[in-house]
Write a protein that holds these residues in place. Structure first.
Motif, mmCIF file in Angstrom:
data_model
loop_
_atom_site.group_PDB
_atom_site.id
_atom_site.type_symbol
_atom_site.label_atom_id
_atom_site.label_comp_id
_atom_site.label_asym_id
_atom_site.label_seq_id
_atom_site.Cartn_x
_atom_site.Cartn_y
_atom_site.Cartn_z
ATOM 1 N N LEU A 1 0.847 -1.187 0.000
ATOM 2 C CA LEU A 1 0.000 0.000 0.000
ATOM 3 C C LEU A 1 0.883 1.237 0.000
ATOM 4 C CD1 LEU A 1 -2.861 1.314 0.410
ATOM 5 C CD2 LEU A 1 -2.283 1.384 2.826
ATOM 6 N N LEU A 2 0.628 2.125 -0.934
ATOM 7 C CA LEU A 2 1.293 3.426 -0.945
ATOM 8 C C LEU A 2 0.270 4.448 -0.475
ATOM 9 C CD1 LEU A 2 3.208 1.758 -2.756
ATOM 10 C CD2 LEU A 2 3.598 3.805 -4.104
ATOM 11 N N HIS A 3 0.491 4.967 0.707
ATOM 12 C CA HIS A 3 -0.487 5.860 1.310
ATOM 13 C C HIS A 3 0.117 7.266 1.346
ATOM 14 C CE1 HIS A 3 -3.450 6.477 4.904
ATOM 15 N NE2 HIS A 3 -3.635 7.314 3.928
ATOM 16 N N PHE A 4 -0.445 8.164 0.545
ATOM 17 C CA PHE A 4 0.044 9.546 0.501
ATOM 18 C C PHE A 4 -0.858 10.406 1.384
ATOM 19 C CE2 PHE A 4 1.385 7.629 -3.465
ATOM 20 C CZ PHE A 4 2.669 8.110 -3.638
ATOM 21 N N ILE A 5 -0.269 11.094 2.339
ATOM 22 C CA ILE A 5 -1.065 11.952 3.218
ATOM 23 C C ILE A 5 -0.513 13.378 3.135
ATOM 24 C CG2 ILE A 5 -1.885 12.270 5.586
ATOM 25 C CD1 ILE A 5 -0.800 9.292 5.987
ATOM 26 N N PRO A 6 -1.323 14.314 2.667
ATOM 27 C CA PRO A 6 -0.827 15.694 2.573
ATOM 28 C C PRO A 6 -0.593 16.270 3.965
ATOM 29 C CG PRO A 6 -2.974 15.426 1.501
ATOM 30 C CD PRO A 6 -2.713 14.184 2.281
ATOM 31 N N ALA A 7 0.533 16.980 4.135
ATOM 32 C CA ALA A 7 0.818 17.605 5.423
ATOM 33 C C ALA A 7 1.524 18.923 5.146
ATOM 34 C CB ALA A 7 1.699 16.694 6.271
ATOM 35 N N ARG B 1 0.321 -1.539 -13.213
ATOM 36 C CA ARG B 1 -1.102 -1.479 -12.961
ATOM 37 C C ARG B 1 -1.323 -1.565 -11.463
ATOM 38 N NH1 ARG B 1 -3.891 -5.978 -16.600
ATOM 39 N NH2 ARG B 1 -5.979 -5.243 -16.222
ATOM 40 N N LEU B 2 -2.394 -0.990 -10.980
ATOM 41 C CA LEU B 2 -2.677 -1.062 -9.554
ATOM 42 C C LEU B 2 -3.641 -2.205 -9.273
ATOM 43 C CD1 LEU B 2 -3.170 2.738 -8.957
ATOM 44 C CD2 LEU B 2 -1.217 1.356 -8.319
ATOM 45 N N ILE B 3 -3.667 -2.615 -8.014
ATOM 46 C CA ILE B 3 -4.629 -3.653 -7.614
ATOM 47 C C ILE B 3 -5.924 -2.965 -7.213
ATOM 48 C CG2 ILE B 3 -5.123 -5.423 -5.884
ATOM 49 C CD1 ILE B 3 -2.229 -6.209 -5.952
ATOM 50 N N GLU B 4 -7.015 -3.558 -7.671
ATOM 51 C CA GLU B 4 -8.342 -3.015 -7.395
ATOM 52 C C GLU B 4 -8.745 -3.388 -5.964
ATOM 53 O OE1 GLU B 4 -10.666 -2.177 -10.497
ATOM 54 O OE2 GLU B 4 -11.283 -0.934 -8.829
ATOM 55 N N GLY B 5 -9.470 -2.514 -5.308
ATOM 56 C CA GLY B 5 -10.002 -2.909 -4.002
ATOM 57 C C GLY B 5 -9.525 -2.008 -2.875
ATOM 58 N N THR B 6 -10.019 -2.298 -1.685
ATOM 59 C CA THR B 6 -9.678 -1.488 -0.521
ATOM 60 C C THR B 6 -8.687 -2.241 0.348
ATOM 61 O OG1 THR B 6 -12.023 -1.017 -0.576
ATOM 62 C CG2 THR B 6 -10.767 0.012 1.193
ATOM 63 N N TYR B 7 -7.605 -1.587 0.686
ATOM 64 C CA TYR B 7 -6.600 -2.198 1.558
ATOM 65 C C TYR B 7 -7.136 -2.206 2.984
ATOM 66 C CZ TYR B 7 -1.802 -3.616 2.557
ATOM 67 O OH TYR B 7 -0.690 -4.334 2.896
ATOM 68 N N PRO B 8 -6.846 -3.258 3.750
ATOM 69 C CA PRO B 8 -7.330 -3.272 5.136
ATOM 70 C C PRO B 8 -6.840 -2.041 5.901
ATOM 71 C CG PRO B 8 -6.150 -5.309 4.599
ATOM 72 C CD PRO B 8 -6.054 -4.446 3.418
ATOM 73 N N ASN B 9 -7.619 -1.628 6.869
ATOM 74 C CA ASN B 9 -7.239 -0.453 7.649
ATOM 75 C C ASN B 9 -6.074 -0.804 8.569
ATOM 76 O OD1 ASN B 9 -7.012 1.789 9.160
ATOM 77 N ND2 ASN B 9 -9.136 1.799 9.892
ATOM 78 N N GLY C 1 -4.464 15.352 -2.563
ATOM 79 C CA GLY C 1 -5.324 14.838 -1.506
ATOM 80 C C GLY C 1 -4.788 13.514 -1.025
ATOM 81 N N GLU C 2 -5.464 12.956 -0.033
ATOM 82 C CA GLU C 2 -5.012 11.659 0.467
ATOM 83 C C GLU C 2 -5.224 10.581 -0.596
ATOM 84 O OE1 GLU C 2 -6.950 10.485 4.039
ATOM 85 O OE2 GLU C 2 -5.661 8.746 4.323
ATOM 86 N N LYS C 3 -4.250 9.722 -0.732
ATOM 87 C CA LYS C 3 -4.357 8.674 -1.749
ATOM 88 C C LYS C 3 -3.892 7.351 -1.187
ATOM 89 C CE LYS C 3 -3.550 11.364 -5.934
ATOM 90 N NZ LYS C 3 -4.080 12.567 -5.341
ATOM 91 N N LYS C 4 -4.644 6.308 -1.520
ATOM 92 C CA LYS C 4 -4.236 4.953 -1.138
ATOM 93 C C LYS C 4 -4.154 4.110 -2.395
ATOM 94 C CE LYS C 4 -5.857 4.463 3.591
ATOM 95 N NZ LYS C 4 -6.779 3.772 4.491
ATOM 96 N N LEU C 5 -2.951 3.704 -2.764
ATOM 97 C CA LEU C 5 -2.776 2.933 -3.992
ATOM 98 C C LEU C 5 -2.100 1.609 -3.637
ATOM 99 C CD1 LEU C 5 -1.141 5.917 -5.826
ATOM 100 C CD2 LEU C 5 -3.527 5.266 -6.008
ATOM 101 N N ILE C 6 -2.521 0.553 -4.314
ATOM 102 C CA ILE C 6 -1.899 -0.751 -4.035
ATOM 103 C C ILE C 6 -1.039 -1.171 -5.227
ATOM 104 C CG2 ILE C 6 -2.277 -3.094 -3.234
ATOM 105 C CD1 ILE C 6 -5.142 -2.205 -2.508
ATOM 106 N N LEU C 7 0.248 -1.246 -4.966
ATOM 107 C CA LEU C 7 1.208 -1.643 -5.995
ATOM 108 C C LEU C 7 1.440 -3.147 -5.883
ATOM 109 C CD1 LEU C 7 3.356 -0.409 -8.056
ATOM 110 C CD2 LEU C 7 4.967 -0.540 -6.163
#
Lengths: 369, 319
Positions: A157-163, A238-246, A192-198
């Motif tokens: 998971l690549l989680h980008f959080i603006p700060a 390509r990215l993986i579709e779906g929601t990464y667990p919290n 904005g916040e982004k959650k991408l699955i590589l």
């Protein structure tokens, strides 16, 4: 298309793409790589529809054009022939390869049939030091799942959080039994916040690529793809579709028993103890008391092992079982001389922190022993 | 082939177009109907329409853009066609579908998985597919195709939106066939096809029919070769039944225009003289009964001897 290229250069480029072209052969065209020659530039493009790599080749351009060439065969030829290779496209998609006195003819495919690279129009760009990204991948990739049926876990998971003026990038890997997360501040802004699955394969290939090159890397973020550009080399996935667990929910807050341990000593002790349980569960039990950890493992068919490590700890005794592999992976990825284990009880997750890297956390689920 | 090139399924296609237009695609379709009537063509037409870069106002694919061309060639990165391997759809194939759908679309359209002959899903594959059918990852559509949906587990069928296809009217079949064959042959094939152009378009049916008639001419005295595969057996009985039908029709009406095997008129006339109408009707009924039993592993050589005897004597053995 006609180019003249040095053996070493062609071999380097073809070697780099073998990992991509060989993987699947559901579509014959994917065993090929595409040579694109225009202006004074030559490019090689390889893809397996999951990841793609476009690399420049230092070559003397004689005639422009493009052709899909069987990547494996051309690589084999390149390894064996003399220096000074000429590649020339001929009628009906044949490729003529000449080097010294040797000559080959390969059956190619037309350029148009090659899958197109995803378009880079609507892409948000962020710059990152390649060294930083490489480290982050290295420290998380071992925890990511392998062909898990929960497909989102087979990636990072690549989680980008603006700060403020910066961005916090967190990379997370987990297989459901352990989780590793690493956070770094990046001097760039995201919208904005982004959650991408590589995908994991892409992360492995990217890490390999980053070992060869250094400098500022541009990450391009698009709806379905990620782009990584360094100088003229372009890597896409390509990215993986779906929601990464919290993952934030999983990080324990209860770690009331804090143990400071010498990393090197702990690694050695775990390795020694695990010899006895390696074949089966790989389980080791840690009995924590004031000032020391006693490590025990046993296998009814083979025997037992016991080892001791000194630890900075004062408090209640606790006994906890772990999969030695998970502990070792995390300890080997850490860099500091000392690590901290934060435990609660025998059934709660334990957190492993690296003294030298505050943003790096490992969560390991215990085993019932 | 885009929707506009598909004949005889206007009703189905207008429903499909409507769901695209309203953006109300289900998770999964199951296309049912007899073999060879265009279910797979329609499925690919739908895949094209969902991925076309230049879609028309009435939701039909252009057939010219790179995406349409790649689907036509079977090399589109977001379209996967799954077919049985060795008579079954295996668990690994279902796993491959799951992996295929786990990625985001390569070209940004819809990911479409077409499972042809879905009744060949073995029990474990069918069960493995349930989760994906129920909740496929975003941006995906599964299309199951089956001519015998009733043997699929109810759990699979109930998770799919069912679309029924009917055999084509004779005129549509003739039009399709006349794209490939000359007039006379197109007419014969369209009669033989029973509204299923896909069955005759590869010419296998035609060859089998020729062989059937040749064998029949030599049936007296000649040792018949038993069939090697069930398909050939099915076709043989189909041809035999069709011949009986012609004989009966000819005997009853005397009208050559009503015949299906109109090119074999001389043979049919000769046969017709051998027995009475009722006997032929009995033979036809008996052939029909055997056809219904073919799925139950009949002994091939006994079946052939019996059926051959029926045709040769023109007398029905009392069963």
């Amino acid at each position: 298309m006609k180019i003249k290229v040095e053996k070493e250069e062609l071999q380097r480029v073809l070697q780099g793409i073998q990992g991509i072209v060989e993987r699947r052969n559901t579509m014959p065209i994917l065993n090929h790589c595409l040579f694109m020659v225009s202006g004074q530039k030559t490019w090689v493009l390889a893809t397996d529809l999951e990841i793609a790599l476009k690399e420049p080749v230092k070559a003397e351009v004689i005639k422009e054009g493009g052709l899909c060439v069987p990547a494996r065969k051309l690589f084999e030829i390149t390894k064996e022939v003399e220096d000074g290779i000429t590649l020339e496209a001929q009628e009906n998609n044949w490729l003529k390869v000449k080097a010294g006195l040797s000559a080959f003819k390969l059956i190619g495919l037309p350029e148009e049939e090659y899958p197109q690279l995803p378009k880079t129009d609507n892409v948000e760009r962020i710059e990152v030091q390649s060294e930083v990204l490489k480290k982050m991948i290295e420290k998380t990739i071992y925890a990511a799942g392998d062909s898990d049926t929960r497909y989102t876990l087979n990636g990072l998971l690549l989680h980008f959080i603006p700060a403020k003026d910066e961005t916090e990038l967190r990379i997370v890997g987990t297989d459901g039994h352990r989780l590793s997360v690493i956070a770094r501040m990046i001097n760039a802004k995201v919208s904005g916040e982004k959650k991408l699955i590589l995908p994991k394969k892409a992360a492995q290939e990217l890490r390999r690529l980053l070992e060869e090159i250094e400098g500022m890397l541009t990450i391009g973020i698009e709806k379905n793809h990620l782009f990584f550009q360094l100088d003229e080399v372009l890597f896409t996935s390509r990215l993986i579709e779906g929601t990464y667990p919290n993952y934030e929910q999983v990080i324990p807050k209860l770690g009331d028993k804090k143990l400071g341990i010498d990393r090197g000593l702990l690694i050695k002790a775990i390795r020694r103890t695990a010899i006895m349980s390696r074949e089966k569960s790989n389980a080791v039990r840690m009995d924590v008391e004031d000032g020391k950890i006693t490590m025990v493992s046993s296998n009814p068919d083979i025997g037992e092992a016991k080892d001791e490590v000194a630890v900075e700890y004062k408090g209640e005794a606790v006994s906890i079982g772990f999969n030695a592999r998970y502990l070792l992976d995390a300890l080997l990825a850490a860099e500091g001389e000392k690590v901290t284990l934060e435990m609660h009880d025998a059934l709660s997750p334990t957190m492993l922190k690296d003294e030298a890297d505050e943003g790096y956390k490992n969560v390991i689920m215990p085993m019932r022993i | 082939m885009s929707f506009k090139d598909i004949r005889g399924h206007d009703g189905v296609i207008s429903i499909l177009k409507g769901t695209i237009k309203k953006g109300r695609l289900p998770n999964a379709y199951i296309f049912t109907g007899q073999d060879g009537i265009g279910k797979r063509l329609t499925a690919l037409g739908l895949a094209k329409a969902l991925n076309c870069q230049d879609i028309s106002d009435d939701m039909d694919a252009c057939g010219r853009c790179p995406s349409c061309k790649r689907i036509e060639k079977g090399v589109h990165p977001d379209t996967l066609i799954v077919e049985p391997e060795g008579g079954q759809i295996l668990l690994e194939q279902v796993r491959a579908i799951e992996e295929f759908l786990s990625f985001k679309a390569y070209e940004g359209g819809m990911k479409v998985v077409v499972i042809d002959d879905a009744e060949k899903l073995n029990p474990s594959s069918a069960n493995a597919l349930l989760k994906t059918l129920e909740e496929p990852p975003a941006g995906s559509l599964l299309i199951l195709i089956s001519s015998i949906p009733d043997i699929l587990p109810a759990t699979v069928v109930s998770r799919c939106h069912r679309v029924n296809f009917s055999p084509l009217p004779a005129d549509d079949v003739r039009e399709i066939l006349s794209r490939r064959f000359d007039n006379e042959k197109a007419r014969l094939l369209s009669l033989l096809s029973e509204g299923r152009p896909g069955l005759v378009i590869d010419g296998v049916q035609m060859e089998e029919r020729e062989r059937f008639f040749n064998e029949l001419r030599g049936i007296e005295g000649l040792e018949l070769e038993p069939w090697k595969e069930r398909d050939a057996m099915d076709m043989w009985f189909k041809n035999a039944y069709c011949l009986m039908r012609d004989i009966v029709v000819y005997k009853a009406t005397g009208d050559e225009k009503l015949l299906i095997n109109f090119d074999k008129i001389a043979y049919i006339k000769a046969m017709a003289d051998r027995c009475g109408l009722h006997q032929f009707l009995d033979i036809a009924n008996e052939l029909d009964r055997i056809t219904g039993l073919l799925r139950f592993n009949l002994n091939k050589s006994i079946t052939l001897c019996y059926a051959g005897l029926l045709l040769k004597t023109g007398e029905c053995v009392d069963s």
